[in-house]
Design a protein around this motif. Structure first.
Motif, PDB file in Angstrom:
ATOM      1  N   UNK A  78       0.830  -1.210   0.000  1.00  0.00           N
ATOM      2  CA  UNK A  78       0.000   0.000   0.000  1.00  0.00           C
ATOM      3  C   UNK A  78       0.865   1.260   0.000  1.00  0.00           C
ATOM      4  N   UNK A  79       2.050   1.156  -0.599  1.00  0.00           N
ATOM      5  CA  UNK A  79       2.933   2.307  -0.719  1.00  0.00           C
ATOM      6  C   UNK A  79       3.534   2.783   0.588  1.00  0.00           C
ATOM      7  N   UNK A 133     -11.425   5.252   7.665  1.00  0.00           N
ATOM      8  CA  UNK A 133     -10.899   4.062   7.003  1.00  0.00           C
ATOM      9  C   UNK A 133      -9.386   3.961   7.144  1.00  0.00           C
ATOM     10  N   UNK A 134      -8.691   5.104   7.088  1.00  0.00           N
ATOM     11  CA  UNK A 134      -7.242   5.078   7.239  1.00  0.00           C
ATOM     12  C   UNK A 134      -6.860   4.524   8.612  1.00  0.00           C
ATOM     13  N   UNK A 135      -7.495   5.031   9.660  1.00  0.00           N
ATOM     14  CA  UNK A 135      -7.208   4.528  11.008  1.00  0.00           C
ATOM     15  C   UNK A 135      -7.509   3.036  11.125  1.00  0.00           C
ATOM     16  N   UNK A 136      -8.691   2.634  10.668  1.00  0.00           N
ATOM     17  CA  UNK A 136      -9.103   1.238  10.812  1.00  0.00           C
ATOM     18  C   UNK A 136      -8.222   0.310   9.989  1.00  0.00           C
ATOM     19  N   UNK A 137      -7.907   0.692   8.765  1.00  0.00           N
ATOM     20  CA  UNK A 137      -7.088  -0.174   7.906  1.00  0.00           C
ATOM     21  C   UNK A 137      -5.686  -0.366   8.469  1.00  0.00           C
ATOM     22  N   UNK A 172      -1.959  -3.888  10.638  1.00  0.00           N
ATOM     23  CA  UNK A 172      -0.804  -3.945  11.544  1.00  0.00           C
ATOM     24  C   UNK A 172      -0.837  -5.177  12.427  1.00  0.00           C
ATOM     25  N   UNK A 173      -2.037  -5.694  12.695  1.00  0.00           N
ATOM     26  CA  UNK A 173      -2.176  -6.930  13.478  1.00  0.00           C
ATOM     27  C   UNK A 173      -1.415  -6.838  14.798  1.00  0.00           C
TER      28      UNK A 173
END
Length: 470
Positions: A87-88, A315-319, A324-325
């Motif tokens: 994801x860059x 979405x950025x925070x959640x993704x 990151x697991x």
């Protein structure tokens, strides 16, 4: 062989492979050599497949319409078995490789595409340019001081340089259409649910989509045929169409009712060069027999933009948390704007997020009413004529970033919020020879109408011979 894609699109080269006029292995090795040379100038591809990984791609490719065509997949929204999807981002560069292809990638392989690498993207696809701190900036082949746009800029740069005839691209707010415009390519964002995002359910509350950037209209249409369709459990599914999308490019669109914009909704004015480009395209459409008039859809652009920011931050925070697991990003693991988006997303309430999604749906209904009166909405793709490298920065404040972002998505992001299809077509040019993409939007599920119109315009005003210098 070296300049094959300057004169042939993907379907044409696949016919040569199928007829054994070109060997598939010969094509593969020649294309990889050209890609490596091109990448030395453009920095568009982050990873080249080699050895066993490349051989697996060769073996996995079916005998579909793109038999033997080399292809790159963007480092976003699509997994390729055996490689990580970065994801860059530096933070995700070392995460475990994907165990399986995503559904769309599996369909790409069945269509005959030979995946040979991954293309560059901005971090998490947040920027409308392709200048990630991890991997570095991709250069626009039209001019070395310009960006190819983003976030699908890596794919667009190699196609514009004619190192490939088409490449995978994704679009959450304009990321197929923006680089298509800046690189002189055709780029179609499909309707919500037209191509499955499985194994994930959705991205950006349904705003995300994927397909490609291509030189020819028919390559995009044929790839849409290959990738379209749902998977079990998909949250959205676009309506079935009559006939194939490739067939749509072979028939005339009929007399269409086309509205055009002289400025983005909610703006006071637009660059006169872009107004002139719209007016020129409107005249071209009238000459082709279409009914053309100025008209503006009634939706709240400011509220839709605010809703988009809410959805993007959440979405950025959640993704990041999900991917990151359990790992925590260190000080240099994320770009400043990505980190700021995630921090803002952490504080968004369920109430605010639901209201933002409701605004998406309200905007979709308002555009739906507009497309009961008109078949197509015309505008420029972006509200500027070029994008110098460094114009949109991910290392400053959110305020500055959003100010730089605004003209890039002024016409495109509403289509993602509403889920409607839209395309950028390279019809106009600046005085110094840079491409200006013209943006065409249609009602939900009406990709066939867009493709039919695009093919008509391609026939009347071809662009395939307009290519970057050198």
């Amino acid at each position: 062989m070296e300049d094959l894609f300057a004169t042939h699109d993907a379907l044409a080269v696949a016919e040569l492979v199928r007829g054994r006029q070109i060997g598939a292995r010969e094509l593969l090795h020649a294309t990889l050599a050209r890609l490596r040379e091109t990448n030395g100038r453009l920095n568009a591809i982050t990873d080249f497949y080699a050895g066993e990984l490349l051989e697996r791609s060769v073996v996995a490719a079916g005998d579909g319409p793109f038999q033997g065509i080399p292809f790159v997949v963007k480092q976003l929204m699509a997994d390729c078995a055996g490689t990580p999807t970065t994801v860059g981002s530096r933070f995700f560069a070392r995460e475990p490789v994907a165990a399986n292809d995503s559904a769309a990638v599996a369909r790409m392989r069945r269509a005959g595409l030979v995946i040979v690498g991954r293309s560059n993207t901005s971090e998490f696809g947040l920027a409308p340019t392709t200048e990630p701190a991890f991997g570095g900036a991709t250069v626009n082949p039209w001019r070395a001081d310009l960006s190819p746009g983003g976030s699908s800029g890596g794919s667009a740069a190699v196609v514009a340089a004619r190192a490939l005839p088409m490449a995978h691209a994704t679009d959450g707010g304009g990321s197929i259409r923006i680089p298509a415009s800046l690189c002189g390519l055709f780029g179609l964002k499909p309707s919500r649910g037209r191509i499955s995002l499985a194994p994930i359910g959705e991205t950006l509350a349904g705003a995300g989509a994927q397909l490609c950037v291509s030189i020819s209209v028919r390559d995009s249409a044929a790839l849409l045929d290959a990738l379209a369709g749902g998977e079990a459990g998909d949250p959205y599914r676009a309506p079935e169409t009559e006939g194939s999308f490739l067939d749509a490019t072979k028939r005339g669109p009929g007399k269409l009712r086309i509205a055009f914009l002289r400025k983005p909704v909610g703006w006071e004015a637009m660059d006169p060069a872009l107004v002139a480009a719209v007016e020129c395209t409107a005249k071209r459409l009238e000459a082709l027999g279409h009914q053309v008039e100025e008209a503006t859809p009634a939706y709240d652009a400011a509220a839709a933009g605010e809703a988009f920011g809410t959805v993007m931050c959440a979405n950025t925070f959640t993704n990041i948390q999900v991917r990151a697991n359990g790992r925590v990003p260190g000080p240099g693991d994320l770009e400043p704007v990505t980190r700021l988006y995630a921090e803002k997303g952490r504080g968004i309430s369920a109430h605010d997020y639901i209201r933002a999604v409701q605004m998406f749906h309200r905007t979709g209904r308002q555009l739906g009413a507009f497309f009961e009166r008109f078949d197509i909405l015309l505008s420029p793709t972006i509200a500027r004529t070029s994008l110098p490298l460094g114009s949109v920065r991910m290392d400053g404040s959110l305020e500055r970033y959003e100010e730089e972002l605004a003209p890039m998505v002024a016409f495109t992001s509403v289509c993602n919020a509403a889920g409607v299809p839209a395309m950028s077509v390279p019809l106009e040019w600046t005085e110094d020879g840079l491409p200006i993409g013209m943006h065409f939007v249609a009602g939900y599920g009406a990709e066939a109408t867009l493709l039919s119109l695009a093919a008509q315009l391609e026939g009347a005003h071809p662009w395939c011979d307009r290519r970057p210098p050198g």
